[in-house]
Scaffold this motif. Structure first.
Motif, PDB file in Angstrom:
ATOM      1  N   GLN A 119      16.737   1.016  -2.792  1.00 48.35           N
ATOM      2  CA  GLN A 119      17.588   0.447  -1.754  1.00 48.35           C
ATOM      3  C   GLN A 119      16.962  -0.874  -1.330  1.00 48.35           C
ATOM      4  O   GLN A 119      15.745  -0.994  -1.205  1.00 48.35           O
ATOM      5  CB  GLN A 119      17.776   1.396  -0.575  1.00 48.35           C
ATOM      6  N   VAL A 120      17.813  -1.886  -1.149  1.00 48.74           N
ATOM      7  CA  VAL A 120      17.355  -3.244  -0.874  1.00 48.74           C
ATOM      8  C   VAL A 120      18.063  -3.750   0.377  1.00 48.74           C
ATOM      9  O   VAL A 120      19.276  -3.558   0.531  1.00 48.74           O
ATOM     10  CB  VAL A 120      17.660  -4.186  -2.062  1.00 48.74           C
ATOM     11  N   TRP A 121      17.319  -4.398   1.256  1.00 44.61           N
ATOM     12  CA  TRP A 121      17.877  -4.958   2.484  1.00 44.61           C
ATOM     13  C   TRP A 121      17.149  -6.244   2.812  1.00 44.61           C
ATOM     14  O   TRP A 121      16.175  -6.612   2.158  1.00 44.61           O
ATOM     15  CB  TRP A 121      17.774  -3.945   3.627  1.00 44.61           C
ATOM     16  N   HIS A 122      17.625  -6.941   3.839  1.00 45.32           N
ATOM     17  CA  HIS A 122      16.973  -8.188   4.243  1.00 45.32           C
ATOM     18  C   HIS A 122      15.990  -7.905   5.360  1.00 45.32           C
ATOM     19  O   HIS A 122      16.234  -7.073   6.235  1.00 45.32           O
ATOM     20  CB  HIS A 122      18.007  -9.221   4.707  1.00 45.32           C
ATOM     21  N   GLU A 123      14.876  -8.637   5.334  1.00 40.98           N
ATOM     22  CA  GLU A 123      13.809  -8.383   6.296  1.00 40.98           C
ATOM     23  C   GLU A 123      14.250  -8.620   7.741  1.00 40.98           C
ATOM     24  O   GLU A 123      13.638  -8.082   8.673  1.00 40.98           O
ATOM     25  CB  GLU A 123      12.613  -9.274   5.978  1.00 40.98           C
ATOM     26  N   ARG A 124      15.311  -9.396   7.936  1.00 36.67           N
ATOM     27  CA  ARG A 124      15.789  -9.633   9.297  1.00 36.67           C
ATOM     28  C   ARG A 124      16.207  -8.350   9.990  1.00 36.67           C
ATOM     29  O   ARG A 124      16.237  -8.267  11.214  1.00 36.67           O
ATOM     30  CB  ARG A 124      16.974 -10.616   9.266  1.00 36.67           C
ATOM     31  N   PHE A 125      16.562  -7.331   9.198  1.00 32.62           N
ATOM     32  CA  PHE A 125      17.044  -6.082   9.777  1.00 32.62           C
ATOM     33  C   PHE A 125      15.994  -4.975   9.720  1.00 32.62           C
ATOM     34  O   PHE A 125      16.309  -3.814   9.964  1.00 32.62           O
ATOM     35  CB  PHE A 125      18.320  -5.640   9.053  1.00 32.62           C
ATOM     36  N   ASP A 126      14.757  -5.360   9.413  1.00 32.97           N
ATOM     37  CA  ASP A 126      13.686  -4.365   9.325  1.00 32.97           C
ATOM     38  C   ASP A 126      13.581  -3.524  10.592  1.00 32.97           C
ATOM     39  O   ASP A 126      13.486  -2.306  10.533  1.00 32.97           O
ATOM     40  CB  ASP A 126      12.350  -5.069   9.090  1.00 32.97           C
ATOM     41  N   GLY A 127      13.565  -4.194  11.728  1.00 35.51           N
ATOM     42  CA  GLY A 127      13.339  -3.481  12.985  1.00 35.51           C
ATOM     43  C   GLY A 127      14.595  -3.074  13.715  1.00 35.51           C
ATOM     44  O   GLY A 127      14.501  -2.512  14.816  1.00 35.51           O
TER      45      GLY A 127
END
Length: 333
Positions: free
Chosen positions: A291-299
């Motif tokens: 699964q891959v996401w953008h670091e902006r949505f980490d938190g």
């Protein structure tokens, strides 16, 4: 004022934001999206006169005409085209930063997440995800899009897509994070009343059969072809090449072809179709599902919950297919 056809003056290396009216950036975004003064004015609630005045200010500020007349109406200058996407992303990020949102509570949340993936991963992911959603978050909706390796990094960055579920290689992109969900292996499958394949599937029989290859891009070779080539074995005959995972098991059930495919895909179809499942007669490398996401949505609590939901859904699917690792062989007819 500089005329539209004149060469723009060079901008300073650093722009002093303290002297820029944020409303001008909102107007600029509308102008770049609409390429039409009247529609842009309506989009942000201004009069046409006010939007024309804003455009004049933006031309002066940025040293570029931004919009010029073309055959079919107004068209964006190269500078305007360069600004459009970064400006849209920046304003979206600013809106998110300023928006007050209550803590994310799955049981009472009402929102939609968008996941980009392929049909095979959807087969592995969706059944478990829907079961969990029904129990834990009945007001949360899902949209599933077909993943495009060239566009999904930008969609993740803007938030248009919350998450992608893919296999390596992952398209490189700044700020992307990834986590392995599981490792998948392959099995071979034929219909139960196959005229040649009975209790076992040896290499000689395997090579004599006609094969189905799942090729999402419609070309190239599969993992089996590379495994055969590494061992100096003759190439197999690929009688049918399909771009979608879910077509292949149905094609096997109605033909004498053999399919080598991910185990979890085949497990999803074994009960619906009369299929025989065998281990591949040559070793075929496994592959990972990420699964891959953008670091902006980490938190972000909502995105953290979504990533956890996907991981649990895939894990539940793995438990359901664990028994299929003891490959079942149909009795001889």
């Amino acid at each position: 004022m500089r005329r539209a056809h004149e060469t723009p003056a060079p901008l300073p290396a650093e722009v002093d934001l303290s002297g820029i009216n944020l409303n001008l950036m909102v107007a600029l975004d509308a102008l770049l999206q609409e390429a039409h003064v009247t529609r842009a004015a309506a989009r942000v609630g201004l009069t046409q006169s006010a939007m024309s005045h804003a455009l004049a200010q933006l031309r002066e500020l940025l040293g570029d005409a931004l919009l010029i007349r073309g055959r079919g109406g107004m068209v964006l200058t190269p500078r305007a085209q360069q600004l459009a996407a970064p400006l849209q992303r920046g304003l979206a990020e600013l809106r998110r930063a300023l928006r007050h949102e209550p803590p994310f509570e799955p049981a009472t949340a009402s929102r939609r997440f968008t996941v980009a993936t392929r049909d095979y991963f959807g087969t592995v992911l969706l059944p478990g995800a829907l079961e969990l959603l029904g129990r834990e978050a009945p007001g949360v909706d899902l949209s599933v899009l077909h993943v495009d390796g060239h566009t999904y990094p930008a969609l993740l960055e803007t938030g248009a897509v919350d998450l992608t579920v893919v296999s390596p290689p992952v398209e490189a992109g700044p700020g992307l994070r990834q986590k392995k969900l599981l490792t998948e292996d392959f099995v071979c499958v034929v219909r139960k009343d196959h005229p040649t394949v009975r209790r076992t599937l040896d290499l000689d029989t395997y090579l004599k059969l006609s094969h189905i290859l799942i090729s999402p891009r419609g070309d190239g070779v599969g993992a089996v072809d590379m495994a055969l080539a590494r061992r100096g074995l003759p190439p197999r005959r690929i009688a049918l090449r399909v771009p979608y995972f879910l077509i292949a098991p149905l094609a096997v059930s109605r033909s004498d072809y053999v399919l080598t495919a991910p185990r979890r895909l085949i497990a999803a179809f074994c009960e619906a179709y009369a299929l025989q499942v065998f281990p591949p007669p040559i070793p075929v490398p496994t592959f990972d599902i990420l699964q891959v996401w953008h670091e902006r949505f980490d938190g972000d609590p909502a995105h953290q919950w979504l990533r956890g939901l996907v991981a649990r859904a895939v894990s539940a699917g793995s438990e359901n297919t664990r028994s299929s690792r003891r490959v079942r062989r149909a009795p001889a007819s």
